[in-house]
Enzyme design. Sequence first.
Site, PDB file in Angstrom:
ATOM      1  N   ASP A 255      32.277 -45.768  85.267  1.00  0.00           N
ATOM      2  CA  ASP A 255      32.819 -46.065  86.597  1.00  0.00           C
ATOM      3  C   ASP A 255      32.448 -45.002  87.619  1.00  0.00           C
ATOM      4  O   ASP A 255      32.019 -43.911  87.263  1.00  0.00           O
ATOM      5  CB  ASP A 255      34.354 -46.102  86.534  1.00  0.00           C
ATOM      6  CG  ASP A 255      34.845 -47.250  85.701  1.00  0.00           C
ATOM      7  OD1 ASP A 255      34.081 -48.217  85.526  1.00  0.00           O
ATOM      8  OD2 ASP A 255      35.988 -47.170  85.231  1.00  0.00           O
TER       9      ASP A 255
ATOM     10  N   TYR B 162      34.572 -40.229  74.354  1.00  0.00           N
ATOM     11  CA  TYR B 162      34.860 -39.781  75.714  1.00  0.00           C
ATOM     12  C   TYR B 162      35.753 -38.543  75.653  1.00  0.00           C
ATOM     13  O   TYR B 162      36.502 -38.354  74.692  1.00  0.00           O
ATOM     14  CB  TYR B 162      35.608 -40.867  76.493  1.00  0.00           C
ATOM     15  CG  TYR B 162      34.737 -41.921  77.116  1.00  0.00           C
ATOM     16  CD1 TYR B 162      34.198 -41.750  78.382  1.00  0.00           C
ATOM     17  CD2 TYR B 162      34.478 -43.109  76.442  1.00  0.00           C
ATOM     18  CE1 TYR B 162      33.416 -42.729  78.972  1.00  0.00           C
ATOM     19  CE2 TYR B 162      33.686 -44.093  77.021  1.00  0.00           C
ATOM     20  CZ  TYR B 162      33.163 -43.898  78.288  1.00  0.00           C
ATOM     21  OH  TYR B 162      32.394 -44.867  78.860  1.00  0.00           O
TER      22      TYR B 162
END
Lengths: 249, 249
Positions: free
Chosen positions: A51, A109
């Site tokens: 994103d 992540y």
Amino acid sequence: MRYALKIAYDGTRFCGWQVQKNGNTVQAELERAIKEAFGVDARVCASGRTDSGVHALGQVAHVDLPVSMAGERLADALNSRLCEDISVLSSCVAGDGFDANRSAKKKTYRYTMYVSSRRNPILDRFALRVDSADAEAMREAAVLFCGVHDFKAYCASGSSALTTVREIYSVNVERREDLTDIYVCGNGFLYNMVRTLAGTLLWYSMGKISKEDIISSLEEGLRERVGKTLPARGLCLMSVDYGSRGPAL
Amino acid sequence: MRYALKIAYDGTRFCGWQVQKNGNTVQAELERAIKEAFGVDARVCASGRTDSGVHALGQVAHVDLPVSMAGERLADALNSRLCEDISVLSSCVAGDGFDANRSAKKKTYRYTMYVSSRRNPILDRFALRVDSADAEAMREAAVLFCGVHDFKAYCASGSSALTTVREIYSVNVERREDLTDIYVCGNGFLYNMVRTLAGTLLWYSMGKISKEDIISSLEEGLRERVGKTLPARGLCLMSVDYGSRGPAL
């Protein structure tokens, strides 16, 4: 010939990975560099989109080029043409069967926070300022996420995912100097899922929600029982794992 | 009333500390915020200038304001008006005798490097990419700088300093994850001195210069025997020490 790339980027100034009509993206910047280097319009396909504002230290992508060269040369050819916010860390020739998205087995992540009463501009680009971050408490709740769960409550509305079931292999909370890192490793992630999971651990550590809230968010999909989705600045895609038959990046 | 400020900044986009006709500076940005908050033109005086692109985690400054308030309130008043690259970490009321520049007893700078064959955009903003950084070798040479020396060879031409003699209290080389930090503490520094000292340690660790070169650079002021002045991006002013009678920042 198909090539694989390992890419790092400072996502601050990008509108995410994917090419958009308005706004600069990592994919567009890489495709521009390829056009400049080889004169071809090629599509660079990543393991997944990141994103707007999200960083990467180990994004992986593939690209087909009508050029044959030693795999490592591609990284240098692109780096000399890329803006300073992106770097191709390594490149190699990949088998035709390799697909950066579909071949991915695991992704990791990292969400990073720092504790300070006031903003610290040196830390702030890659971490979220928080008033407190109790790593021990976060670890207590972290285990609840491991395994196969329906993460419907951790997914931003508007997601086009076919299923909201994902498997999380591990959630580790580590200290690094003034920073607290939450590492999340899984077989795939829904839109905003890591940022909402990190927000939920933070809220649990602050006493704002209970273990029962987290359990019912996973069992019943109740969104009101999870923490806030944290800002993009603290999130970084660390690595994508393709197993023993993956590219030698 | 005189106030003291402890300031952190990401120096990347600034033309250094000091107000200039062209280009944005940290001092100008702070003075704009003061004008906005209190409606006065006040001069913010730092412990010393930092060059274009140099960062700070512990710059100290003083400012006289015709306003009486709890010392800590000044930081909040300014932070709400400052750009995101600067933050006032703390503030307090200082005695009239306090002068951020003249009262300073010690300053500590940090020069940071990372080893990578290719640029890493996440590390690159606050560290210099190098091909190798042998901390043990750097430590061997670091001791040569400690004590009182004439640092003429480590000073960029055009400096207006009255004397080029300075005292270095310590030079420490430390590892921090993928980073190598050189901490230099002294009673004051000439223009470019820390960046040239760090470059000299790096060159020594690479075998490009010898201990004898460093010794004669300090004894005879021979500039050709010192390493390259390293780029600003890796340099950060960590702290300014005012002794036990300094401000409570």
